[in-house]
Each structure stands twice: as structure tokens, then as C-alpha cells.
Design a protein around this motif. Sequence first.
Motif, short mmCIF file in Angstrom:
data_model
loop_
_atom_site.label_atom_id
_atom_site.label_comp_id
_atom_site.label_asym_id
_atom_site.label_seq_id
_atom_site.Cartn_x
_atom_site.Cartn_y
_atom_site.Cartn_z
N LEU A 42 36.13 -1.46 -4.69
CA LEU A 42 36.33 -2.07 -6.01
C LEU A 42 36.41 -0.97 -7.07
O LEU A 42 35.57 -0.91 -7.99
CB LEU A 42 35.18 -3.04 -6.34
N PRO A 43 37.39 -0.09 -6.98
CA PRO A 43 37.43 1.05 -7.91
C PRO A 43 37.55 0.65 -9.38
O PRO A 43 37.10 1.37 -10.27
CB PRO A 43 38.67 1.84 -7.46
N TRP A 44 38.12 -0.53 -9.65
CA TRP A 44 38.30 -0.98 -11.03
C TRP A 44 36.98 -1.27 -11.73
O TRP A 44 36.90 -1.27 -12.97
CB TRP A 44 39.16 -2.26 -11.06
N ILE A 45 35.92 -1.48 -10.93
CA ILE A 45 34.65 -1.87 -11.54
C ILE A 45 33.87 -0.66 -12.09
O ILE A 45 32.89 -0.83 -12.81
CB ILE A 45 33.78 -2.64 -10.51
N ILE A 46 34.32 0.56 -11.76
CA ILE A 46 33.61 1.76 -12.22
C ILE A 46 33.60 1.85 -13.74
O ILE A 46 32.57 2.18 -14.35
CB ILE A 46 34.27 3.02 -11.61
N THR A 47 34.75 1.53 -14.38
CA THR A 47 34.81 1.60 -15.85
C THR A 47 33.83 0.63 -16.51
O THR A 47 33.07 1.04 -17.41
CB THR A 47 36.24 1.35 -16.35
N PRO A 48 33.80 -0.65 -16.13
CA PRO A 48 32.79 -1.54 -16.72
C PRO A 48 31.35 -1.09 -16.48
O PRO A 48 30.50 -1.22 -17.37
CB PRO A 48 33.06 -2.89 -16.03
N ILE A 49 31.07 -0.55 -15.28
CA ILE A 49 29.72 -0.05 -15.02
C ILE A 49 29.39 1.11 -15.94
O ILE A 49 28.29 1.19 -16.52
CB ILE A 49 29.57 0.36 -13.54
N LEU A 50 30.35 2.01 -16.09
CA LEU A 50 30.16 3.13 -17.00
C LEU A 50 29.89 2.64 -18.43
O LEU A 50 29.03 3.16 -19.13
CB LEU A 50 31.39 4.02 -17.01
#
Length: 321
Positions: free
Chosen positions: A90-98
Amino acid sequence: MAAGLAALLDDIAAIARMAAASVDDVAAAAGRASVKAAGVVIDDTAVTPRYVTGFDPKRELPIIRKIAVGSLRNKLLFILPAILLLSEFLPWIITPILMLGGAYLSYEGAHKVLEWVGLGGHEKHDTPAAEMGPEHEAKMVSGAIRTDFILSAEIMVISLREVTDETFWARAAILVLVAIGITVLVYGVVGLIVKMDDVGLHLAGKPSPTAQKVGRWMVKGMKHVLWVLSTVGVVAMLWVGGHILLVGIDELGFHPIYDFVHHAEEVVAGWLPAIAGAASWLTNTLFSALLGLVIGLLIVGVLNLVPRRKDEDEHAEAAAH
């Protein structure tokens, strides 16, 4: 036979060179990733000394060691596997986590700023920590490790962002190096900081006038060192948190804020062509910190409204009865 042995040795030498190059690449990538997380590292270093304030000096290093072990456990056993799996599937979720981490850092920074101007809450402890017993020590260590979890997660995710083009196992190796290196650096520095006054007292008791002078300077300078470190930590929280939010908002499709900051960088660089790079960086840092402060204050305000609403409801119910 000799020719075959020579060829085998050549192959082994080539493999060894490739392995050494790979190790160098991993180490270099780990260094670059660690630099990107520098702001959070400063914050982590600034936060930890307060957890050993007031304890018996003999317990300071053991407490720091416990927190360091907990920090390493956070990074390697919980955070690393989670973010590696997320980056793979789920690479797209890294930005929201950041961005969540950036919002947390902004909140913490804004809360500290409010304390500076006398609007934040302060916890009061009438009993010195050294007299509170092992239960209090365990509680402080547990609290420090929980706080570290947030900061460690942010460090690891920021580092991950810098190596997303690497293979899965290369990312894993790089992040392991980052986790170990940053933990050793942060808690090594923290250990030096909290023992500086003890070293100063030891030197002050020496017969040498020079040693005594240095010792007294170290003891007196300790509070100033902690103040500078704390101030830098707050600025770092706002800067790093704001920059993460600035970039994240742009990546999610809302561009005006990022475009404004980018345009400001170009303008300032044009005014100061001799130091264009430094001027652009300082401009971005300033606006990132301001954005972090604004968003942090908004979060503080929202969180403070929740208990007030509950209190108002309770008072209304009491009045009704």
C-alpha cells in the motif's frame, strides 16, 4: 587446474567487490535517509532528558539505557515490519501516515510555544523524582518509550521515503542501519547531556585550577545547554511537521500553499544570488515552521474544545436537576 583455480579466485574477488559496493551503497543510502530525518532526531534528543530530571544520578544512565532499548525495540520489532509491508503493498498510504506524524509534531511544537507565552498547562510535582520509588521510574520509562514510538515512527517513515526506489531487502537493510545508528546517536548524546553536570562536579573537585574552572563552567552551563536543546527541539518540531504537511498537501492535490512557498523561495534567492541555495532553504524552513505552528494551534484549539464541551454539558445537566 591452476587456471581453473585462478578463475575461481577471480570470481570470488568479483563477488567480494560487488558485496562491498552493495554494503557501501546501503551505508550511503542510510546516511542520506538519516539526514532527512534530522529534525525529528533533534526533537527526540531534546525530549528525552526531561524523563530523567530529578532522579538519583546513579539511576540516570540505567534509565536512559532502558529507554534506548525500548526505542530500538519500537523501531525494529514494530515500526520496521509495518512500514515495509505498507510500502510494498500500500505505497500510497505512506503520505497520509507521514502527514499524521507531521500533524502530531506540529501539535507538540505549538503546545510548547503556548507554554512559552504562559498559555499552556504545566504539570506540578511536589515530591522529587528521586523519592518516588521504582514505580515512578517504571512509569517515566514507559511514558518515554511511548513518546519515542511516535518520534521513531516518523524517523523511519521519513527515511523510508528516501529509499522507495530500492528493492525490498535493500530498504530493510537501510532502515535497520538507520534504526540502530539513530538510536545510538540520540541516546549516546542524551547520556552525555544528563551526565555533564556530574562530570563538571568531578572536575570542580580536582586540585588543578584549570580543571576546577572547566568543571564550574560545565555545571553552570548545563541549564543553558538544556534550554538551547529544548528550543531547537521545538523549532525542529514545527519545521519538520510543517514541511511534511506542506509537501503532503501538495501531493494530495492542493497546490496553492506549496506554490506560494516555492515562489517565495525563488524571490528570496533572486534577492540574494550569492547565497541563493541557503536563502531558498531558509525561506522554505520559515514558511514550513509557520504552517506547522498554525496547524498545531488549530489542533490544540480543537482538542481543548472537547473537554470544555463535556464540562458545559455536565454543568447544564446539574443546573437542570
